[in-house]
Every structure is written in structure tokens, then in C-alpha cells.
Enzyme design. Sequence first.
Site, mmCIF file in Angstrom:
data_model
loop_
_atom_site.group_PDB
_atom_site.id
_atom_site.type_symbol
_atom_site.label_atom_id
_atom_site.label_comp_id
_atom_site.label_asym_id
_atom_site.label_seq_id
_atom_site.Cartn_x
_atom_site.Cartn_y
_atom_site.Cartn_z
ATOM 1 N N HIS A 146 10.102 3.106 5.442
ATOM 2 C CA HIS A 146 9.559 2.165 6.434
ATOM 3 C C HIS A 146 10.416 0.949 6.506
ATOM 4 O O HIS A 146 11.043 0.447 5.472
ATOM 5 C CB HIS A 146 7.886 1.636 6.381
ATOM 6 N N ASP A 193 9.451 -2.330 7.645
ATOM 7 C CA ASP A 193 8.668 -3.633 7.437
ATOM 8 C C ASP A 193 8.375 -4.018 5.991
ATOM 9 O O ASP A 193 8.428 -3.113 5.176
ATOM 10 C CB ASP A 193 7.467 -3.389 8.392
ATOM 11 N N ASP A 249 9.551 -2.678 -2.181
ATOM 12 C CA ASP A 249 8.768 -2.212 -1.123
ATOM 13 C C ASP A 249 9.113 -2.345 0.291
ATOM 14 O O ASP A 249 8.726 -3.159 0.823
ATOM 15 C CB ASP A 249 7.158 -2.459 -1.324
ATOM 16 N N GLU A 274 4.409 -0.020 8.661
ATOM 17 C CA GLU A 274 3.570 0.826 7.833
ATOM 18 C C GLU A 274 2.710 -0.181 6.832
ATOM 19 O O GLU A 274 1.792 0.384 6.471
ATOM 20 C CB GLU A 274 4.537 1.297 6.777
ATOM 21 N N GLU A 275 2.754 -1.413 6.886
ATOM 22 C CA GLU A 275 2.054 -2.381 6.124
ATOM 23 C C GLU A 275 0.737 -2.734 6.914
ATOM 24 O O GLU A 275 0.163 -3.984 6.280
ATOM 25 C CB GLU A 275 2.898 -3.669 5.555
ATOM 26 N N GLU A 286 9.115 5.492 -0.865
ATOM 27 C CA GLU A 286 8.274 4.388 -1.458
ATOM 28 C C GLU A 286 8.699 4.234 -2.837
ATOM 29 O O GLU A 286 9.041 5.025 -3.658
ATOM 30 C CB GLU A 286 6.671 4.615 -1.226
ATOM 31 N N HIS A 338 4.248 -6.259 -2.904
ATOM 32 C CA HIS A 338 3.298 -7.233 -2.302
ATOM 33 C C HIS A 338 3.256 -8.455 -3.059
ATOM 34 O O HIS A 338 2.283 -9.216 -2.826
ATOM 35 C CB HIS A 338 2.100 -6.578 -1.838
HETATM 36 ZN ZN ZN Z 1 5.749 0.617 1.189
#
Ligand code: ZN
Length: 358
Positions: free
Chosen positions: A69, A71, A95, A125-126, A154, A328
Amino acid sequence: MGLDLFSDVAELTAALVDIESVSGGEGPLADAVEEALRALPHLAVERSGNNVVARTELGRGERVVLAGHLDTVPLNGNLPSRVDGDRLYGCGTTDMKSGVAVALRLAATVPEPNRDVSYVFYECEEIEAERNGLRKLAAERPELLAGDFAVLMEPTGGQIEGGCQGTMRVEVTARGERAHSARAWMGSNAIHSAGRILDVLRAYEPPRPVVDGLEYREGLNAVFISGGVAGNVIPDECVVTVNYRFAPDKSVAEAEAYLRELFAGFEVTVTDAASAARPGLTHPAAAAFVEASGAEVRAKLGWTDVARFAELGVPAVNYGPGEPTLAHTRDEYVELPLIAECEQRMRTWLAGRTNVAP
Ligand SMILES: [Zn+2]
């Protein structure tokens, strides 16, 4: 300024991180990725929304999918990226722009892979599943995701995480009859009856099914409970919300049947479900991947986008250079040597050699 897919993978990761792409704002990054891929004559490139798919068309006997992903979660004062020793810090480093950088490097520098490759870069995706780019591609252009095996890049700390467990939420309802609490014998207490639901949960011993050689670990837990009418009323309803995490030897329908049997005598309502995914490690393309990568293989216990591939009949694993526990976080970083190691292992798998091409 365009992306240079022939630059070192650490530099490319930093360049990707420095193009801000919080979910919903992936446009500039998708533009840069698309432009860089379209400059490569050996790839057929398609764009749909902020999803970019590039494929080799060599007519090989197998096709594999590398996906990531574009984003990130919202910024937290952690852009632009910065290097400190062997670490690259910044939003999206682990990530998962380091994984995206590896895929882009392979797309550019392995023009004739030993199996056809589809490189899939997707948006959103998030955030909520309705906007997930992989979900949209699966619904609108499933042929772009077709393959014998998929690797979702990932963060896994360089380990292979096979498949994923499914998840289901059910409301289990105990019924009773209201009465004044001064004359409780005239009613039936639903909260007391719900004790039997909790007994089932307490007695539950999580099975550890082995699927395609990997051991999963199921889970069955109450996550909410509600009931009660007033301080002087015998309650007529108590609802226990239960979350069931099930291994990929069960379908969603089988998981539901299992819960209905377990809570026989109570009303059971399914409120949410997502299917599990088999790791598919018995497929030759997957076995070759495990061997070439030399990475350790373990079962994925959470739910991830690999399940979207499984729904299309494509076995899939998670494998990427990032450290999952840093995802995150404000101080998110990736170890630069691990990105290089990941690239080298993937190159061994797809190019059948270990020396780094151009
Ligand atoms: Zn991810």
C-alpha cells in the site's frame, strides 16, 4: 522531481517517504510511481484511482504478485525522513514504504524474471475497508491481481508470515422476563442467564490447528456486555458480544456454525466477519520463495489484506523489511541493512541469482 528506481534501495525508500501520502492523499505518490514505471518498456502499466499495477508479460508458466500500500497513517511531526546510523526515520518507513521500495527496485532491475510478476501498489489501506484500493481492484479488475502466489510486503521484521486468521463478531443474547426486583420470582433474570455464556467462554481452550505446516492459535473472547433496565427491575435481556479469531482451516460459514453450536440455546447474531487465508506454502512458487528467502516462517494471527488474495484463490504471505511493532508510532524507523537484505532475497527468488543487477 521523478523517482529514480535505479538508485540504492535506502535512497529510494527515503524518496518515497518524503512524498507525503496520508490515506486519501496518495495522488502525488501514485503519480510518481506510475511515471517511473511507465518509463520501463518491459512492464505493462495500468492505473485505476490511486492504484498502480505493473506487469511483466513474458508468458512464463507462473505468475506471482508483489503488493504494497502507498498510504500512511497521519503525520506526527515525523517528516521529512532522516538517517541516523543504520536507521531511516520517518512516517511510513516501516509501514510500508521500505517494502514498496524493494518492489519498485525489482520492477526496474529484473526485466526478465524467471516467473511473471505483477507489481501492485494501492491506496487507502490504513482506513475503512470500503475505500481499500486492493478491495476495489479485486472487485473491478480481478485479472490484475491474478497469480499463483502473492507476497504482501507489509512489515514482518524479515520473517515470512503465512496466511491470516479470520475474525467474526457475534452478539449472543440471553432472554428473561421483567419484574419488579421486590418480586423477582415473578420474572427471569437475563443477566444471570448470561452467566452460562461466560461459562462457555471461560471453559474454552483455544485450538491450535496446523494448516499447510503452520500452527495457528484461535481465540474466543467477550469484548462487550450490556444489559439492565433500571435499578429496581429484573432485566429481560443481556447481550454478550464475542469476537472469534479462527484459523484458515475454517470458512466464515463453518466459523458461524461452530459458534451457533457452542452457544446453543441462546440467540446468536453475526455482526461482522472476515475470512481467513491459507498460507498456501505447498504451492511450488511459494515453496521456492521460502527456500530462496531463507527467512523463518510463522503463522499470521491477525487479519491482513492477504485474505483479499485468498478470496481470489491466490495463496499469499506477508513478508517485508519493516519492524511491525514500530508501525504507526511517532518514532517509526526501518533498519537500512534489513531493506537491502529483503531486496537481495527477493532478487534471488525472481532472478535466480544473488548479485545485484544494475
Ligand atoms: Zn501497512
